[in-house]
Write an enzyme that holds these catalytic residues in place. Structure first.
Site, PDB file in Angstrom:
ATOM      1  N   GLY A  14       0.822  -1.196   0.000  1.00 29.04           N
ATOM      2  CA  GLY A  14       0.000   0.000   0.000  1.00 29.04           C
ATOM      3  C   GLY A  14       0.857   1.247   0.000  1.00 29.04           C
ATOM      4  O   GLY A  14       2.049   1.208  -0.306  1.00 29.04           O
ATOM      5  N   GLY A  15       0.235   2.375   0.361  1.00 34.46           N
ATOM      6  CA  GLY A  15       0.938   3.636   0.299  1.00 34.46           C
ATOM      7  C   GLY A  15       2.123   3.728   1.233  1.00 34.46           C
ATOM      8  O   GLY A  15       3.107   4.407   0.940  1.00 34.46           O
ATOM      9  N   ASP A 128      -8.145   7.642   6.813  1.00 31.79           N
ATOM     10  CA  ASP A 128      -8.232   6.981   5.502  1.00 31.79           C
ATOM     11  C   ASP A 128      -9.134   5.759   5.586  1.00 31.79           C
ATOM     12  O   ASP A 128      -8.801   4.685   5.103  1.00 31.79           O
ATOM     13  CB  ASP A 128      -6.846   6.598   4.996  1.00 31.79           C
ATOM     14  CG  ASP A 128      -6.851   6.225   3.510  1.00 31.79           C
ATOM     15  OD1 ASP A 128      -7.776   6.649   2.794  1.00 31.79           O
ATOM     16  OD2 ASP A 128      -5.937   5.501   3.066  1.00 31.79           O
TER      17      ASP A 128
END
Length: 579
Positions: A14-15, A128
């Site tokens: 992921g990020g 998020d």
């Protein structure tokens, strides 16, 4: 090994970095270890914030959350250890099976509200919340990745102080506010809860549009589209999606209304045969005390903030994680609009939870929606609907991505260099002038011996697909696939992008522009074998000493005889890597 943890396999990316399945050195319980990206690890401010956010996240009680167990912010690559949750993401379930049934939807709504109650009660904001951060584990849903997003905003390698990171379709209106210093409050998570529940119940987000810019504009100026959402939840979701954060209920109020609202039958069905979820909700209510409304339920009208739409949003889908500048925009990129009238208040906070006992003993069957696949359980995007199909010889791929949207590969844009984005369910790599451009791919260092397979299409004249492997920093090997030839070459160490050819395969049947072909590279020891649509084209010797484990990229190059100006464009889909 990483610290005191034995890494057993790769779960996703992921990020923030890569997620591994692991086991403690002196234990048997499986855990998930999130290893921070190298570019983040070099930033001292990121490490400071990471340490602070981890400590706060460890205070969150494990009520429908993946418990934070350990962390080492001082390691060469900082890492975070969390409870391993054996279940698919909410996004995967909806993508594969469609919207949830009424009872399942209500249980997810309760589970996520329970998690937010615990998270906010510990002084943490998620920042998020989205379907890929909700895992449908046996027993109860689990929310992951809470509180860590704020640490990422400190690093120049990811964002600047005048930027924010978010997922457009789940971002509250106030997060687009261009006023400097506008704080993010728990109300932003409540807004995201409303968007997540809408997606789970309808398969669409409440402000869905053709582009993230249009989605953001709808979030700011239009009412949510909730007509497809089941009626027991529709009013509460509308309340959570208020434009003014002060008018939204708190997470605790959401939980109370879900448990003891005016639809006891729906709540009974949601909690039937789910003692873990029932207990988590009750404990979250007990720990946080009686909910007090943040503001009276009387309506209030607010002015929608000005939206900064960066050109880089074009080409993303509404679920993309994007970096949105919040400085003053150019005049032609500002979208403004008047907010809709404040909706009527339909909800009053119950003074007592009189229906709780009846709910706990009510019974109804709940349809299981849990997909028990061990791949991509980290809550990170996988993007591959066909990743469970094993090759008869190679078995399960280590990395599998359909490339229909952000997953292991992400969009990027470097003006004057090139760009990668997603269009027509493919990853599109493009340069306006001759040269090469690599799309952002998996951050993992892959073994030297591997097999790479992808479908590719040459879209414009003189364009070549480029696949890099055993790549380290600025050097490694490259396969360049053009209309009439396939070249195996060495991407030199000088950092200038020069590629020297080792061998050329002349294609007996040239590639047709606009036609998709399936190519495979089999890399073993000092040899790479190339095949097209199952037919071997030949092998080449890998001549450079010391080129072993490394990264793999997809991108665009051009024929040596190509003119200086293009455009040069190649599209990819369905990439699989076996190690």
């Amino acid at each position: 090994m990483l610290g005191d943890y034995e890494l057993l396999g790769r779960l996703g990316e992921g990020g923030m970095g890569t997620v591994y399945l692991a086991r403690p050195r002196n234990g048997t319980a499986l855990v998930a270890v999130k290893v921070v990206r190298l570019d983040l690890a070099d930033d001292d401010e990121f490490r400071r914030r990471f340490r602070s956010e981890v400590e706060r996240a460890r205070q969150v009680p494990p009520f429908c959350t993946a418990e934070v167990l350990d962390a080492d912010p001082e390691h060469d690559q900082p890492y975070l250890v969390v409870e391993f949750v054996d279940g698919p993401t909410l996004a995967e379930v909806v993508e594969q099976r469609g919207p949830l049934t009424s009872a399942n939807l209500h249980s997810v709504a309760i589970g996520v509200a329970t998690a937010l109650t615990a998270i906010h009660g510990a002084g943490v904001i998620h920042r998020d919340l989205k379907p890929r951060n909700v895992l449908l584990a046996p027993g109860s849903p689990k929310v992951i990745d809470f509180g860590i997003a704020r640490a990422m905003t400190a690093t120049s390698g990811n964002t600047r102080p005048d930027q924010m990171v978010g997922t457009v379709a789940y971002m509250a209106p106030e997060r687009f506010d261009t006023d400097a210093g506008t704080p993010i409050t728990p109300a932003a998570d409540v807004f995201a809860w409303g968007s997540v529940v809408t997606y789970a119940g309808t398969g669409k987000t409440p402000f869905y549009a053709d582009s993230p810019a249009a989605t953001a504009a709808r979030i700011l100026t239009q009412p949510p589209r909730l007509h497809e959402l089941a009626r027991p939840l529709r009013g509460l979701v509308a309340h959570a999606l208020e434009k003014d954060p002060a008018n939204r209920p708190s997470a605790r109020e959401l939980l109370d209304l879900l448990i003891s609202g005016d639809r006891p039958a729906a709540t009974a069905a949601a909690l039937a045969d789910q003692p873990d979820l029932r207990a988590a909700a009750a404990e979250a209510q007990a720990v946080t005390g009686f909910a007090i409304p943040a503001k009276a339920m009387a309506g209030a009208t607010t002015t929608a903030p000005t939206l900064n739409i960066p050109p880089g949003l074009v080409g993303y889908d509404e679920n993309s994680i994007v970096t949105v500048p919040i400085s003053s925009p150019p005049a032609d990129t500002v979208i403004t609009g008047d907010p809709p009238p404040a909706p009527r208040r339909r909800w009053l906070l119950p003074l007592v939870l009189v229906l709780l006992t009846a709910v706990l003993v009510a019974g109804a069957a709940i349809v299981a929606v849990m997909v028990r696949d061990r791949a991509d359980r980290s809550g990170q995007p996988s993007g591959d609907p066909g990743g469970t199909v094993a090759d008869p010889v190679l078995g399960e791929p280590r990395i599998s991505d359909a490339l229909t949207g952000p997953g292991f590969w992400s969009a990027s844009d470097q003006p004057g260099e090139g760009r990668c984005d997603f269009a027509d369910a493919m990853l599109v790599a493009r340069r306006e002038t001759n040269g090469l451009y690599k799309c952002r791919g998996p951050a993992d260092e892959l073994p030297a011996n591997l097999t790479i397979e992808t479908t590719l299409r040459l879209d414009t004249p003189d364009s070549c697909a480029a696949i890099w492997f055993r790549f380290d920093d600025s050097h490694g090997y490259q396969a360049r696939i053009c209309e009439r030839n396939v070249y195996i070459g060495v991407h030199n160490r000088d950092g200038k992008g020069d590629v020297s050819t080792i061998r050329t395969f002349v294609l007996k049947e040239p590639l047709d522009r606009g036609t998709a072909y399936r190519f495979r590279l089999g890399v073993t020891a000092d040899t790479v074998t190339v095949s097209r649509d199952g037919t071997d084209l030949g092998s080449a010797r890998l001549t450079e000493a010391g080129y072993g484990a490394g990264r793999m990229f997809l991108g665009v190059f051009n024929e040596r005889t190509a003119p200086k100006t293009g455009p040069f464009q190649v599209s990819y889909s369905d990439v699989r890597i076996w190690a």
